[in-house]
Write a protein that holds these residues in place. Structure first.
Motif, short mmCIF file in Angstrom:
data_model
loop_
_atom_site.label_atom_id
_atom_site.label_comp_id
_atom_site.label_asym_id
_atom_site.label_seq_id
_atom_site.Cartn_x
_atom_site.Cartn_y
_atom_site.Cartn_z
N UNK A 155 0.71 -1.25 -0.07
CA UNK A 155 0.05 -0.05 -0.10
C UNK A 155 0.70 1.29 -0.08
N UNK A 156 1.87 1.37 0.59
CA UNK A 156 2.91 2.38 0.63
C UNK A 156 3.54 2.31 -0.67
N UNK A 157 3.88 1.35 -1.11
CA UNK A 157 4.67 1.64 -2.54
C UNK A 157 3.55 2.15 -3.54
N UNK A 158 2.23 1.67 -3.58
CA UNK A 158 1.27 2.43 -4.34
C UNK A 158 1.24 3.98 -4.43
N UNK A 159 1.57 4.19 -3.34
CA UNK A 159 1.77 5.87 -3.21
C UNK A 159 3.05 6.16 -4.09
N UNK A 160 4.06 5.60 -3.91
CA UNK A 160 5.13 5.71 -4.88
C UNK A 160 5.18 5.64 -6.14
N UNK A 161 4.34 4.72 -6.55
CA UNK A 161 4.06 4.30 -7.97
C UNK A 161 3.24 5.53 -8.51
N UNK A 162 2.28 5.88 -7.59
CA UNK A 162 1.22 7.12 -8.09
C UNK A 162 2.19 8.21 -8.63
N UNK A 163 3.13 8.45 -7.88
CA UNK A 163 3.94 9.77 -7.75
C UNK A 163 4.91 9.74 -9.10
N UNK A 164 5.47 8.46 -9.25
CA UNK A 164 6.13 8.39 -10.42
C UNK A 164 5.68 8.23 -11.70
N UNK A 165 4.27 7.49 -11.56
CA UNK A 165 3.48 7.66 -13.04
C UNK A 165 3.19 9.17 -13.47
N UNK A 166 2.55 9.79 -12.28
CA UNK A 166 2.19 11.18 -12.42
C UNK A 166 3.26 12.01 -13.01
N UNK A 167 4.32 11.92 -12.55
CA UNK A 167 5.54 12.66 -12.79
C UNK A 167 5.78 12.47 -14.42
N UNK A 168 5.97 11.17 -14.92
CA UNK A 168 6.02 10.64 -16.19
C UNK A 168 4.91 11.39 -17.16
N UNK A 169 3.76 11.24 -16.43
CA UNK A 169 2.72 11.93 -17.24
C UNK A 169 2.65 13.29 -17.45
N UNK A 170 3.27 13.98 -16.57
CA UNK A 170 3.48 15.53 -16.37
C UNK A 170 4.54 15.98 -17.54
N UNK A 171 5.48 15.16 -17.49
CA UNK A 171 6.63 15.30 -18.34
C UNK A 171 6.05 15.39 -19.74
N UNK A 172 5.35 14.10 -20.09
CA UNK A 172 4.96 13.82 -21.26
C UNK A 172 3.83 14.99 -22.03
N UNK A 173 3.08 15.31 -21.09
CA UNK A 173 2.16 16.24 -21.41
C UNK A 173 2.64 17.74 -21.70
N UNK A 174 3.70 18.05 -20.98
CA UNK A 174 4.55 19.06 -21.23
C UNK A 174 5.16 18.94 -22.63
N UNK A 175 5.65 17.72 -23.13
CA UNK A 175 6.32 17.50 -24.26
C UNK A 175 5.43 17.67 -25.44
N UNK A 176 4.12 17.26 -24.95
CA UNK A 176 2.87 17.28 -26.05
C UNK A 176 2.76 18.69 -26.73
N UNK A 177 2.69 19.76 -25.69
CA UNK A 177 2.38 21.12 -25.76
C UNK A 177 3.62 22.05 -26.22
N UNK A 178 4.71 21.13 -26.67
CA UNK A 178 6.10 22.04 -27.26
C UNK A 178 5.44 22.43 -28.69
N UNK A 179 4.54 21.80 -29.34
CA UNK A 179 3.81 22.15 -30.52
C UNK A 179 3.17 23.50 -30.32
N UNK A 180 3.24 24.60 -30.89
CA UNK A 180 2.56 25.75 -30.60
C UNK A 180 1.08 25.72 -31.10
#
Length: 400
Positions: A267-292
């Motif tokens: 259950x504690x690992x689930x929090x770690x996994x959540x943070x990791x996945x969300x950070x990856x998604x954050x970077x991915x979304x930021x990369x997506x909006x590189x296009x003007x």
């Protein structure tokens, strides 16, 4: 600090979640006498200043200050004055929105944060260390972000609330609060928690790359109101630098967290996994909006913007904050905590998925699911229930 000082931010989190649920209900059920914008201001202020700020506050005091009666007395008094400001905002914003009383309490919170910065800048136990460098950088960004708030008055007086300058000031505050203050603060806490006496071998390239990325990525929200093509290039450089900076942390942080979290259960690992996945998604979304072109189109999709904000606040910062509370033994891994984590993950995943579907339907102009506001409301119920379970976990500890 004592456990009670961790629970107050958690109570604020619960209140913010209830206001968030009220916002979702207003798209489904008519609510007389309630102004949507006032509730939105209340929700955002309590979540940002009552939950995340005060959580960072108590964790900073726990990790980076001397455990002496004089120091603890100072931080305790300042904590309660800051909480008074949060309570004032919780009462005044729903009634009047931005008005004299609510602005007074908001200003009091900023003044308290300045006092906190000045004292902690001078009196901390990590001067000359990597944690100390990150600590001071986070505090600097916090003060820097408030420049946007102080510029709001002149912006309204000279150009009005509909002006581009007014919106630029708001985006300046939000960007350097999220990406500057909170992200850097939690990275400092991550270093203090998982590295402890050790150091990151490539700290300098990580640090300077991270700082530069925080500054450059402000170009994206700025580009929404200023038509300069160069801003999109600067934003793109900032995103890639952020990705590069994170690359320095992945292996050593994962190894350290694995060592810290082993033995605490899945259950504690689930929090770690959540943070990791969300950070990856954050970077991915930021990369997506590189296009003007894509960035301009996504700007109009409110559900995706809300989803991105919640990805940061709930998925990354709140998830990591709750993990830190468990690491500091302020929350026990009991049945209440396990249920709370499951409900938090379920509510977060469902609400983010529904917001994504809403945005996608608006993006392509087709409707597959017509009752998304109702589904979003029901999914959102899980979030305050989850936080209530975390509070139940604390109460159970107190009874033992």
């Amino acid at each position: 600090m004592k456990s009670i000082y961790y629970i107050i931010p958690l109570v604020n989190f619960f209140v913010a979640a209830l206001f968030g649920l009220l916002l979702r209900s207003m798209f489904v059920f008519p609510v007389e006498g309630v102004t949507f914008l006032y509730i939105l201001h209340t929700h955002s202020h309590i979540a940002l200043l009552g939950w995340l700020y005060l959580l960072a506050y108590v964790l900073f005091v726990q990790k980076f200050t001397l455990d002496t009666p004089k120091e603890q007395k100072f931080y305790t008094k300042l904590f309660w004055v800051t909480q008074l400001a949060v309570l004032g905002m919780a009462v005044t914003f729903p009634i009047m929105g931005y008005a004299a009383a609510s602005i007074t309490f908001s200003t009091l919170h900023i003044i308290c944060s300045y006092i906190f910065v000045v004292h902690l800048w001078k009196h901390n136990t990590v001067l000359g260390t990597q944690q100390g460098t990150l600590l001071r950088t986070a505090l600097f960004f916090m003060v820097l972000s408030t420049l946007g708030v102080w510029c709001l008055g002149p912006a309204v007086g000279m150009l009005g609330k509909t002006s581009a300058f007014y919106q630029i000031c708001i985006q300046f505050f939000l960007h350097f609060q999220f990406d500057g203050w909170f992200m850097t603060a939690f990275i400092a806490l991550l270093f203090a928690t998982v590295f402890k006496g050790c150091s990151l071998s490539k700290f300098k390239p990580f640090y300077y790359t991270w700082i530069l990325s925080v500054v450059l990525t402000y170009a994206l929200p700025l580009s929404w109101y200023v038509e300069l093509p160069v801003l999109h290039y600067l934003s793109a450089i900032g995103v890639f630098l952020q990705l590069y900076a994170v690359g320095y942390l992945v292996k050593p942080i994962f190894s350290a967290i694995k060592k810290e979290t082993n033995g605490r259960g899945i259950f504690v690992w689930l929090l770690v996994i959540l943070v990791g996945i969300c950070f990856i998604m954050r970077i991915t979304m930021q990369l997506a909006v590189v296009s003007e072109v894509l960035a301009t189109q996504l700007q109009a999709l409110r559900s995706w913007i809300v989803g991105f904000i919640h990805l940061n606040m709930l998925g990354i910062l709140s998830g990591f904050g709750l993990w830190l509370m468990i690491q500091e033994h302020k929350l026990s891994v009991n049945n209440w905590t396990k249920v709370a984590i499951i409900l938090l993950l379920s509510g977060f995943i469902l609400t983010e998925a529904i917001l994504f579907i809403q945005g996608l339907q608006g993006f392509i102009g087709e409707i597959w699911i017509e009752n998304t506001p109702l589904l979003l409301f029901y999914a959102s119920v899980l979030l305050p229930v989850s936080i209530a379970c975390f509070l139940g976990s604390y109460l159970k500890i107190r009874k033992l």
